[in-house]
Design an enzyme around this catalytic site. Sequence first.
Site, PDB file in Angstrom:
ATOM      1  N   TYR A 140       3.647   6.982  10.919  1.00  0.00           N
ATOM      2  CA  TYR A 140       2.670   8.121  11.007  1.00  0.00           C
ATOM      3  C   TYR A 140       2.804   8.943  12.243  1.00  0.00           C
ATOM      4  CZ  TYR A 140      -0.287   5.656   7.577  1.00  0.00           C
ATOM      5  OH  TYR A 140      -0.536   4.880   6.225  1.00  0.00           O
ATOM      6  N   LYS A 190       8.478  -6.076   7.042  1.00  0.00           N
ATOM      7  CA  LYS A 190       9.477  -5.963   5.805  1.00  0.00           C
ATOM      8  C   LYS A 190      10.982  -6.210   6.428  1.00  0.00           C
ATOM      9  CE  LYS A 190      10.115  -5.372   1.172  1.00  0.00           C
ATOM     10  NZ  LYS A 190       9.793  -6.494   0.309  1.00  0.00           N
ATOM     11  N   ASP A 222       4.889  -7.237   0.916  1.00  0.00           N
ATOM     12  CA  ASP A 222       4.381  -7.055  -0.543  1.00  0.00           C
ATOM     13  C   ASP A 222       3.998  -8.739  -0.735  1.00  0.00           C
ATOM     14  OD1 ASP A 222       6.879  -8.215   0.247  1.00  0.00           O
ATOM     15  OD2 ASP A 222       7.914  -7.662  -1.576  1.00  0.00           O
ATOM     16  N   ASP A 246      -2.788  -0.064   7.495  1.00  0.00           N
ATOM     17  CA  ASP A 246      -3.461   0.789   6.902  1.00  0.00           C
ATOM     18  C   ASP A 246      -3.763   0.138   5.548  1.00  0.00           C
ATOM     19  OD1 ASP A 246      -4.834   2.883   6.209  1.00  0.00           O
ATOM     20  OD2 ASP A 246      -3.449   4.356   6.313  1.00  0.00           O
ATOM     21  N   ASP A 250      -7.385  -1.981   3.994  1.00  0.00           N
ATOM     22  CA  ASP A 250      -8.520  -1.697   2.923  1.00  0.00           C
ATOM     23  C   ASP A 250      -8.325  -2.450   1.671  1.00  0.00           C
ATOM     24  OD1 ASP A 250      -8.906   0.771   4.205  1.00  0.00           O
ATOM     25  OD2 ASP A 250      -7.767   2.020   3.083  1.00  0.00           O
TER      26      ASP A 250
END
Length: 354
Positions: A140, A190, A222, A246, A250
């Site tokens: 980001y 990852k 994942d 992020d 959620d």
Amino acid sequence: MKKIIVIPGDGIGQEITASAVEVLKKVDAKFGIGLEYDYRDAGGTSYEKFGTPLTDEALDACKKADGVLFGAVGGKKWDSLPVYLRPERAIFGLRKGLGLFANLRPTKVYPELINSSPLKPELVGGSDLLIVRELVGGIYFGPRCESETKDGVEQAWDTEIYSVPEIERITKLAFETAKLRRGKVTSVDKANVLAASRLWRKVVVDVAKNYPDVELNHLYVDNAAMQLVLNPKQFDVIVTNNIFGDILSDEAAVIGGSIGLMPSASIGELTSLYEPIHGSAPDIAGKDIANPMGTILSAAMLLRYSLKEEAAAKAVETAIDKTLADGWRTADIFTDGFKRVGTAQVTEIICGNL
């Protein structure tokens, strides 16, 4: 005295922060903390008054405070503004200006609301986890290109960059937090694909050597996303990078049945900011139907993390537990057989339960 900056923001932010301040005043009277409040604007309300979503004066006031209680920003009326003037820029300005490097987002499944969860009760019952998300680094904030032409083809790109100190800082916070909970950290990366994730895992393993009493395990992102819905009870503290945090936070937020109950804390170098995770919901603003519990629980996190008032924080959380156990429900969590109340009345009930 402890100074709290209150930023109501836009939409229901005005109502829910008012509720949280009422509860804080009740807690202050009970525990003798010594709180004082300074109100500032941010978001669309700040743009309307000052032509900017965040003034230098508001940011400076936050830097000097013991904690910041934030409501919500945004609304359709400002959607046509240039990006740098939109209400959401206030959040980025506060993150940068206050050095808010970590977001702490708890997910707790209340027994009284277990049937509101989209997951089966036997899967979700007893879930109580905390996601610690790195907030100021990663993809980001890395170098990017919106559009360039290469070999006659338009492309865009974003870059994931993390340094050892950035990873060490967030990892130490996760382990220190786990010591106060159930002593388990799950690091999500990852590392089988991404170089930045391989560095992330290496640093996490190094930091873990200083916390022999805390259990550490690793999951690829994942698999972590899958495990959150298959067996959320396995998690205590999850630590991860900006983009993964992020997304996962959620996902975890809906496990409890309503985002109206979800608080968060953004821990900073200068001060820390506390806010519910839901938006400004302008369509219900001023109708006395917004759920203030996420903001009130955010105020409890302020008591815990910024003011080190653990007993006061637990008192607030217990008051909400009792309110739900007694059958009181705001519109977002109401079902037949319970007692429906508005924003103001549920705030009174929570204060009474203190």
